[in-house]
Scaffold this motif. Structure first.
Motif, PDB file in Angstrom:
ATOM      1  N   MET A 222      51.368  50.165  66.315  1.00  0.00           N
ATOM      2  CA  MET A 222      52.213  49.180  65.665  1.00  0.00           C
ATOM      3  C   MET A 222      52.947  49.758  64.458  1.00  0.00           C
ATOM      4  O   MET A 222      53.694  49.069  63.797  1.00  0.00           O
ATOM      5  CB  MET A 222      51.372  47.995  65.210  1.00  0.00           C
ATOM      6  N   GLY A 223      52.657  51.019  64.160  1.00  0.00           N
ATOM      7  CA  GLY A 223      53.341  51.655  63.057  1.00  0.00           C
ATOM      8  C   GLY A 223      52.967  51.081  61.698  1.00  0.00           C
ATOM      9  O   GLY A 223      53.727  51.178  60.758  1.00  0.00           O
ATOM     10  N   GLN A 224      51.760  50.496  61.594  1.00  0.00           N
ATOM     11  CA  GLN A 224      51.363  49.911  60.330  1.00  0.00           C
ATOM     12  C   GLN A 224      50.854  51.013  59.405  1.00  0.00           C
ATOM     13  O   GLN A 224      50.170  51.933  59.825  1.00  0.00           O
ATOM     14  CB  GLN A 224      50.272  48.868  60.557  1.00  0.00           C
ATOM     15  N   GLN A 225      51.214  50.864  58.121  1.00  0.00           N
ATOM     16  CA  GLN A 225      50.783  51.824  57.136  1.00  0.00           C
ATOM     17  C   GLN A 225      49.280  51.684  56.927  1.00  0.00           C
ATOM     18  O   GLN A 225      48.768  50.585  56.785  1.00  0.00           O
ATOM     19  CB  GLN A 225      51.522  51.552  55.836  1.00  0.00           C
TER      20      GLN A 225
ATOM     21  N   ASP B 264      45.445  44.092  51.890  1.00  0.00           N
ATOM     22  CA  ASP B 264      46.606  43.294  52.283  1.00  0.00           C
ATOM     23  C   ASP B 264      46.146  42.002  52.956  1.00  0.00           C
ATOM     24  O   ASP B 264      45.576  42.027  54.049  1.00  0.00           O
ATOM     25  CB  ASP B 264      47.446  44.140  53.255  1.00  0.00           C
TER      26      ASP B 264
ATOM     27  N   GLN C 291      47.499  41.290  56.533  1.00  0.00           N
ATOM     28  CA  GLN C 291      46.835  42.088  57.573  1.00  0.00           C
ATOM     29  C   GLN C 291      45.440  41.535  57.863  1.00  0.00           C
ATOM     30  O   GLN C 291      45.009  41.479  59.012  1.00  0.00           O
ATOM     31  CB  GLN C 291      46.731  43.551  57.128  1.00  0.00           C
TER      32      GLN C 291
END
Lengths: 132, 69
Positions: free
Chosen positions: A1-4, A71, A74
């Motif tokens: 998902m390209g989440q940091q 977060d 998240q």
């Protein structure tokens, strides 16, 4: 998902991967001992139980990850994914339990945790799309 | 819940990533809040209000009016 990846996520990954490796070795060792040696009594139960312990550690690590997520969005997303995973698992295991009465093959309970994990993980991208 | 986060961010010429960094949240969080799909917690709403130096109610508007004062 390209989440940091946050610090808590990196910490989780640092801990969870060695736990999975330990689980694999303990599982193979336990299986070998139970099939090759004539273990009996309490020792047999302890050897059979051994692979469950790293999995319990994984559950604790996931709990720590959820509480430690910096977060809140998240955290909410993953909590919702886990709720969906729980609902899918409860529905599937209940349905299968009744099918077993009709002769469907019996499934060992230790599959519940991987099934739940898979169900929750499948829900994450759908929920991410819903919220973003 | 409606909000004017996107407008406030545009006024300062910040990207979503820049705002996320200032708020110490993910870019996805900013995106979800801006689009009104996720309502932030009260502590995060206060952080947003402090960052933009505006009262919370000036940034977030409750689109429900079914609760009597």
């Amino acid at each position: 998902m390209g989440q940091q990846k946050t610090a808590s996520h990196r910490r989780y990954l640092r801990r969870v991967w060695p736990t999975w490796v330990i689980y694999l070795f303990v599982l193979l060792g336990s299986k070998w001992l139970l099939t090759e040696l004539e273990l009996a009594g309490v020792l047999r139960y302890l050897v059979a139980l051994a692979p469950a312990l790293p999995l319990v550690v994984v559950i604790v690590l996931v709990g720590q990850l959820m509480y430690g997520k910096e977060d809140e969005f998240q955290r909410a997303l993953w909590a919702e994914a886990m709720l969906w995973g729980l609902a899918i698992t409860l529905a599937a295991t209940t349905v299968w339990g009744f099918l077993e009465i009709a002769g469907a093959p019996s499934i060992r309970l230790y599959w519940v945790f991987p099934f739940f994990t898979g169900a929750a993980l499948i829900c994450v991208p759908f929920l991410a799309r819903k919220y973003t | 819940m409606k909000n004017k986060l996107k407008v406030l961010r545009a006024e300062r010429d910040w990207t979503q990533a820049e705002l996320a960094q200032r708020l110490q949240v993910s870019r996805q969080s900013v995106n979800a809040i801006e689009s009104g799909k996720y309502d932030p917690s009260l502590p995060l709403a206060f952080r947003i209000a402090r960052l933009f130096e505006e009262p919370i109610e000036a940034i977030f508007q409750d689109d429900r009016s079914d609760v009597d004062p």
